[in-house]
Design a protein around this motif. Sequence first.
Motif, mmCIF file in Angstrom:
data_model
loop_
_atom_site.group_PDB
_atom_site.id
_atom_site.type_symbol
_atom_site.label_atom_id
_atom_site.label_comp_id
_atom_site.label_asym_id
_atom_site.label_seq_id
_atom_site.Cartn_x
_atom_site.Cartn_y
_atom_site.Cartn_z
ATOM 1 N N ALA A 37 0.874 -1.178 0.000
ATOM 2 C CA ALA A 37 0.000 0.000 0.000
ATOM 3 C C ALA A 37 0.901 1.215 0.000
ATOM 4 C CB ALA A 37 -0.907 0.012 1.222
ATOM 5 N N ALA A 38 0.582 2.198 -0.840
ATOM 6 C CA ALA A 38 1.427 3.384 -0.973
ATOM 7 C C ALA A 38 0.945 4.544 -0.118
ATOM 8 C CB ALA A 38 1.488 3.824 -2.430
ATOM 9 N N ILE A 39 -0.319 4.494 0.319
ATOM 10 C CA ILE A 39 -0.923 5.613 1.038
ATOM 11 C C ILE A 39 -1.551 5.089 2.322
ATOM 12 C CG2 ILE A 39 -2.681 7.426 0.895
ATOM 13 C CD1 ILE A 39 -2.301 7.236 -2.201
ATOM 14 N N ALA A 40 -1.378 5.810 3.418
ATOM 15 C CA ALA A 40 -1.934 5.407 4.707
ATOM 16 C C ALA A 40 -3.429 5.147 4.585
ATOM 17 C CB ALA A 40 -1.678 6.484 5.757
ATOM 18 N N GLY A 41 -3.873 4.032 5.143
ATOM 19 C CA GLY A 41 -5.281 3.688 5.127
ATOM 20 C C GLY A 41 -5.729 2.941 3.889
ATOM 21 N N CYS A 47 1.406 -5.879 -5.733
ATOM 22 C CA CYS A 47 2.227 -4.967 -6.526
ATOM 23 C C CYS A 47 3.354 -5.751 -7.192
ATOM 24 C CB CYS A 47 2.829 -3.888 -5.625
ATOM 25 S SG CYS A 47 1.600 -2.867 -4.795
ATOM 26 N N PRO A 48 3.619 -5.486 -8.470
ATOM 27 C CA PRO A 48 4.745 -6.141 -9.140
ATOM 28 C C PRO A 48 6.043 -5.844 -8.389
ATOM 29 C CG PRO A 48 3.382 -4.967 -10.724
ATOM 30 C CD PRO A 48 2.911 -4.556 -9.350
ATOM 31 N N ALA A 49 6.879 -6.871 -8.238
ATOM 32 C CA ALA A 49 8.108 -6.705 -7.459
ATOM 33 C C ALA A 49 9.229 -7.556 -8.038
ATOM 34 C CB ALA A 49 7.860 -7.093 -6.008
ATOM 35 N N GLU A 50 10.451 -7.115 -7.758
ATOM 36 C CA GLU A 50 11.645 -7.875 -8.114
ATOM 37 C C GLU A 50 12.588 -7.837 -6.922
ATOM 38 O OE1 GLU A 50 15.046 -8.195 -11.560
ATOM 39 O OE2 GLU A 50 14.101 -6.257 -11.220
ATOM 40 N N ALA A 62 12.574 -4.131 -5.363
ATOM 41 C CA ALA A 62 11.987 -3.034 -6.136
ATOM 42 C C ALA A 62 10.500 -3.340 -6.309
ATOM 43 C CB ALA A 62 12.661 -2.903 -7.490
ATOM 44 N N VAL A 63 9.651 -2.413 -5.871
ATOM 45 C CA VAL A 63 8.200 -2.614 -5.913
ATOM 46 C C VAL A 63 7.571 -1.475 -6.695
ATOM 47 C CG1 VAL A 63 6.094 -2.878 -4.538
ATOM 48 C CG2 VAL A 63 8.285 -3.691 -3.622
ATOM 49 N N GLN A 64 6.748 -1.829 -7.682
ATOM 50 C CA GLN A 64 6.028 -0.803 -8.429
ATOM 51 C C GLN A 64 4.705 -0.535 -7.724
ATOM 52 O OE1 GLN A 64 5.536 -1.350 -12.603
ATOM 53 N NE2 GLN A 64 4.282 0.462 -12.812
ATOM 54 N N LEU A 65 4.576 0.682 -7.206
ATOM 55 C CA LEU A 65 3.374 1.071 -6.478
ATOM 56 C C LEU A 65 2.265 1.428 -7.451
ATOM 57 C CD1 LEU A 65 5.209 3.308 -3.885
ATOM 58 C CD2 LEU A 65 4.371 0.976 -3.556
ATOM 59 N N ASN A 66 1.026 1.409 -6.972
ATOM 60 C CA ASN A 66 -0.091 1.760 -7.850
ATOM 61 C C ASN A 66 -0.100 3.247 -8.209
ATOM 62 O OD1 ASN A 66 -0.978 2.867 -5.480
ATOM 63 N ND2 ASN A 66 -2.743 1.532 -5.240
ATOM 64 N N THR A 67 0.793 4.025 -7.615
ATOM 65 C CA THR A 67 0.950 5.442 -7.978
ATOM 66 C C THR A 67 1.860 5.603 -9.190
ATOM 67 O OG1 THR A 67 2.844 5.676 -6.509
ATOM 68 C CG2 THR A 67 0.680 6.202 -5.579
ATOM 69 N N GLY A 68 2.479 4.482 -9.642
ATOM 70 C CA GLY A 68 3.414 4.520 -10.758
ATOM 71 C C GLY A 68 4.863 4.631 -10.312
ATOM 72 N N GLU A 106 3.381 3.958 3.719
ATOM 73 C CA GLU A 106 3.665 2.819 2.845
ATOM 74 C C GLU A 106 3.807 1.546 3.683
ATOM 75 O OE1 GLU A 106 6.930 3.479 0.092
ATOM 76 O OE2 GLU A 106 6.411 5.606 0.005
ATOM 77 N N VAL A 107 3.265 0.438 3.148
ATOM 78 C CA VAL A 107 3.343 -0.857 3.814
ATOM 79 C C VAL A 107 3.681 -1.911 2.767
ATOM 80 C CG1 VAL A 107 2.098 -2.590 5.167
ATOM 81 C CG2 VAL A 107 1.578 -0.167 5.480
ATOM 82 N N TYR A 108 4.589 -2.808 3.121
ATOM 83 C CA TYR A 108 4.997 -3.898 2.235
ATOM 84 C C TYR A 108 5.049 -5.171 3.062
ATOM 85 C CZ TYR A 108 6.585 0.131 -0.341
ATOM 86 O OH TYR A 108 6.634 1.349 -0.980
ATOM 87 N N GLU A 109 4.604 -6.287 2.485
ATOM 88 C CA GLU A 109 4.688 -7.578 3.154
ATOM 89 C C GLU A 109 5.500 -8.518 2.281
ATOM 90 O OE1 GLU A 109 0.790 -9.000 4.064
ATOM 91 O OE2 GLU A 109 0.535 -7.529 5.671
#
Length: 118
Positions: A37-41, A47-50, A62-68, A106-109
Amino acid sequence: MYRFAIALTLFSSSAIAQVATLSGTDGQNSLGTVPCAAIAGEPLSNCPAELRRKEDGTATLAVQLNTGEVRRIYFTDGIPDSSSSTAKISYETPGDLMVIFIEPGEVYEIPRAALTRQ
């Protein structure tokens, strides 16, 4: 070729289990998706990641956020120690999961096993 197929249970208000996978490409680098998640809440989404590992114990996610935007998170011996953001980074490790926070929201799992040296 190593393959990681790890099911993650996301803790959400609806308690729905979702699955994220990292498929190994050459034993060092992994492509797939991670919950983020790119934005709180904002709810977590895949998300695509490498994940690129190096022999010295460091890795870059490297994570592509939905914000681009692409967020890079840098690890040393499996611990996230910095990111491409200037904001504070922290993490928790509930069970086999690592949850990474970058302020303000931002949150990443990621599965802890994905960060373990092969």
